[in-house]
Design an enzyme around this catalytic site. Structure first.
Site, PDB file in Angstrom:
ATOM      1  N   TYR A 120       0.842  -1.210   0.000  1.00 27.32           N
ATOM      2  CA  TYR A 120       0.000   0.000   0.000  1.00 27.32           C
ATOM      3  C   TYR A 120       0.871   1.252   0.000  1.00 27.32           C
ATOM      4  O   TYR A 120       0.663   2.170  -0.793  1.00 27.32           O
ATOM      5  CB  TYR A 120      -0.930  -0.030   1.219  1.00 27.32           C
ATOM      6  CG  TYR A 120      -1.766   1.207   1.412  1.00 27.32           C
ATOM      7  CD1 TYR A 120      -2.889   1.444   0.612  1.00 27.32           C
ATOM      8  CD2 TYR A 120      -1.447   2.153   2.383  1.00 27.32           C
ATOM      9  CE1 TYR A 120      -3.661   2.590   0.793  1.00 27.32           C
ATOM     10  CE2 TYR A 120      -2.214   3.296   2.567  1.00 27.32           C
ATOM     11  CZ  TYR A 120      -3.320   3.509   1.767  1.00 27.32           C
ATOM     12  OH  TYR A 120      -4.077   4.634   1.948  1.00 27.32           O
TER      13      TYR A 120
HETATM   14  N1  LIG Z   1      -8.079   4.524   5.795  1.00 31.65           N
HETATM   15  C1  LIG Z   1      -7.260   5.508   6.128  1.00 31.65           C
HETATM   16  O1  LIG Z   1      -7.062   5.821   7.306  1.00 31.65           O
HETATM   17  C2  LIG Z   1      -6.592   6.307   5.046  1.00 31.65           C
HETATM   18  C3  LIG Z   1      -5.630   7.247   5.420  1.00 31.65           C
HETATM   19  C4  LIG Z   1      -5.096   8.072   4.419  1.00 31.65           C
HETATM   20  C5  LIG Z   1      -5.498   7.919   3.106  1.00 31.65           C
HETATM   21  N2  LIG Z   1      -6.418   6.963   2.766  1.00 31.65           N
HETATM   22  C6  LIG Z   1      -6.852   6.898   1.352  1.00 31.65           C
HETATM   23  O2  LIG Z   1      -8.010   7.694   1.213  1.00 31.65           O
HETATM   24  C7  LIG Z   1      -8.729   7.287   0.040  1.00 31.65           C
HETATM   25  C8  LIG Z   1     -10.211   7.211   0.317  1.00 31.65           C
HETATM   26  O3  LIG Z   1     -10.488   6.570   1.522  1.00 31.65           O
HETATM   27  P1  LIG Z   1     -11.982   6.080   1.856  1.00 31.65           P
HETATM   28  O4  LIG Z   1     -12.026   5.780   3.308  1.00 31.65           O
HETATM   29  O5  LIG Z   1     -12.964   6.979   1.220  1.00 31.65           O
HETATM   30  O6  LIG Z   1     -11.960   4.696   1.050  1.00 31.65           O
HETATM   31  P2  LIG Z   1     -13.178   3.703   0.668  1.00 31.65           P
HETATM   32  O7  LIG Z   1     -14.379   4.045   1.449  1.00 31.65           O
HETATM   33  O8  LIG Z   1     -12.636   2.336   0.747  1.00 31.65           O
HETATM   34  O9  LIG Z   1     -13.480   4.073  -0.857  1.00 31.65           O
HETATM   35  C9  LIG Z   1     -12.698   3.607  -1.901  1.00 31.65           C
HETATM   36  C10 LIG Z   1     -13.518   3.631  -3.162  1.00 31.65           C
HETATM   37  O10 LIG Z   1     -12.733   3.098  -4.224  1.00 31.65           O
HETATM   38  C11 LIG Z   1     -13.588   2.351  -5.051  1.00 31.65           C
HETATM   39  N3  LIG Z   1     -12.932   1.328  -5.838  1.00 31.65           N
HETATM   40  C12 LIG Z   1     -12.257   0.236  -5.400  1.00 31.65           C
HETATM   41  N4  LIG Z   1     -11.905  -0.531  -6.438  1.00 31.65           N
HETATM   42  C13 LIG Z   1     -12.384   0.075  -7.562  1.00 31.65           C
HETATM   43  C14 LIG Z   1     -12.372  -0.238  -8.943  1.00 31.65           C
HETATM   44  N5  LIG Z   1     -11.805  -1.366  -9.405  1.00 31.65           N
HETATM   45  N6  LIG Z   1     -12.952   0.605  -9.817  1.00 31.65           N
HETATM   46  C15 LIG Z   1     -13.553   1.747  -9.364  1.00 31.65           C
HETATM   47  N7  LIG Z   1     -13.614   2.106  -8.060  1.00 31.65           N
HETATM   48  C16 LIG Z   1     -13.032   1.271  -7.173  1.00 31.65           C
HETATM   49  C17 LIG Z   1     -14.561   1.670  -4.087  1.00 31.65           C
HETATM   50  O11 LIG Z   1     -15.703   1.284  -4.818  1.00 31.65           O
HETATM   51  P3  LIG Z   1     -16.940   0.456  -4.155  1.00 31.65           P
HETATM   52  O12 LIG Z   1     -17.675   1.478  -3.331  1.00 31.65           O
HETATM   53  O13 LIG Z   1     -17.686  -0.031  -5.313  1.00 31.65           O
HETATM   54  O14 LIG Z   1     -16.315  -0.622  -3.310  1.00 31.65           O
HETATM   55  C18 LIG Z   1     -14.800   2.788  -3.076  1.00 31.65           C
HETATM   56  O15 LIG Z   1     -15.911   3.539  -3.442  1.00 31.65           O
HETATM   57  C19 LIG Z   1      -8.107   5.972  -0.394  1.00 31.65           C
HETATM   58  O16 LIG Z   1      -7.243   6.232  -1.476  1.00 31.65           O
HETATM   59  C20 LIG Z   1      -7.290   5.558   0.836  1.00 31.65           C
HETATM   60  O17 LIG Z   1      -6.188   4.778   0.472  1.00 31.65           O
HETATM   61  C21 LIG Z   1      -6.965   6.153   3.708  1.00 31.65           C
END
Ligand SMILES: NC(=O)c1ccc[n+]([C@@H]2O[C@H](COP(=O)([O-])OP(=O)(O)OC[C@H]3O[C@@H](n4cnc5c(N)ncnc54)[C@H](OP(=O)(O)O)[C@@H]3O)[C@@H](O)[C@H]2O)c1
Length: 218
Positions: free
Chosen positions: A133
């Protein structure tokens, strides 16, 4: 501004789409990968594009053809393996950048992760248990910086679903702390509205300064 939101059904993505719709300055094109997501958004009056990030650059470019900016907030999530991390967080992000170029869209904002710019130097991030990641995020950001696009790289800390505060801290390097997803969504919009953020990459955590004010200090 017409904003293509890649990852529009995600947790940040949903806040972002709602805030863009509430704003009188922007229109949204919500990129989602499932028919039911498309139907739900269209019932709310949101324009959609049904595209999976594993499809071709041309398909993504077609979704971006009416956009003025692309926001990448997708991610494979913690439940999938390294193969999906590679295909979505790295390849999906870079394909979205290439699609923006192909569609003639210059502005690109990416949601990265706090500290990932130090990945290559350290080969270790103490708070991150997934090396694929961190590497995927690092190389996606590096590609964007070299792309020629008008980029902004937002590297938020640990995301929470706490209510928004409207206040954050930004800097090149920050301690690993929390930030509400809703504040990240607001910071994305504030970045789109502030050209000082073009060509900038920064860590972002919850803080004491109003988002629009803090971006003026970049
Ligand atoms: N978790 C943390 O603490 C953290 C910290 C810093 C940064 N981030 C980053 O912040 C960003 C957003 O976070 P979040 O919590 O909003 O994430 P999330 O809720 O997991 O949303 C990710 C989205 O990506 C979509 N996705 C996954 N595979 C896909 C594909 N093949 N084609 C099109 N769309 C796809 C998912 O679609 P579906 O809805 O259809 O599943 C989901 O809507 C991510 O890049 C994550 O890495 C996370």
């Amino acid at each position: 501004m017409n904003v293509l939101v890649v990852g529009a059904n995600g947790q940040i993505g949903r806040h972002l789409v709602r805030k863009l719709q509430e704003s009188d300055k922007h229109n949204t094109i919500a990129m989602v990968r499932k028919e039911e997501q498309k139907t739900r958004l269209e019932e709310q009056g949101v324009k959609t594009a049904l595209v999976d990030l594993e499809e071709s650059i041309e398909t993504i470019a077609n979704a971006a053809k009416e956009a003025d900016a692309v926001v990448f907030s997708a991610g494979s999530g913690g439940q999938t393996g390294a193969d999906k991390t590679m295909l979505i967080d790295l390849d999906g992000a870079i394909k979205s950048m290439k699609a923006a170029e192909q569609a003639g869209v210059k502005r690109f904002v990416i949601v990265s992760g706090i500290g990932v710019h130090r990945w290559h130097a350290n080969n270790h991030l103490e708070w991150m248990d997934s090396s694929p990641y961190a590497a995927a995020k690092y190389y996606a950001d590096a590609w964007l910086e070299r792309s020629g696009l008008d980029y902004t790289i937002i590297r938020p800390g640990q995301l929470t679903n706490e209510p928004e505060t409207g206040k954050v801290t930004v800097a090149g390097d920050l301690e690993h702390k929390h930030i509400p997803r809703e504040d990240v969504a607001s910071a994305i919009i504030a970045s789109l509205e502030n050209d000082r953020t073009i060509g900038k990459a920064f860590d972002m955590i919850g803080g004491e300064t109003p988002i629009k004010e803090v971006l003026k200090t970049l």
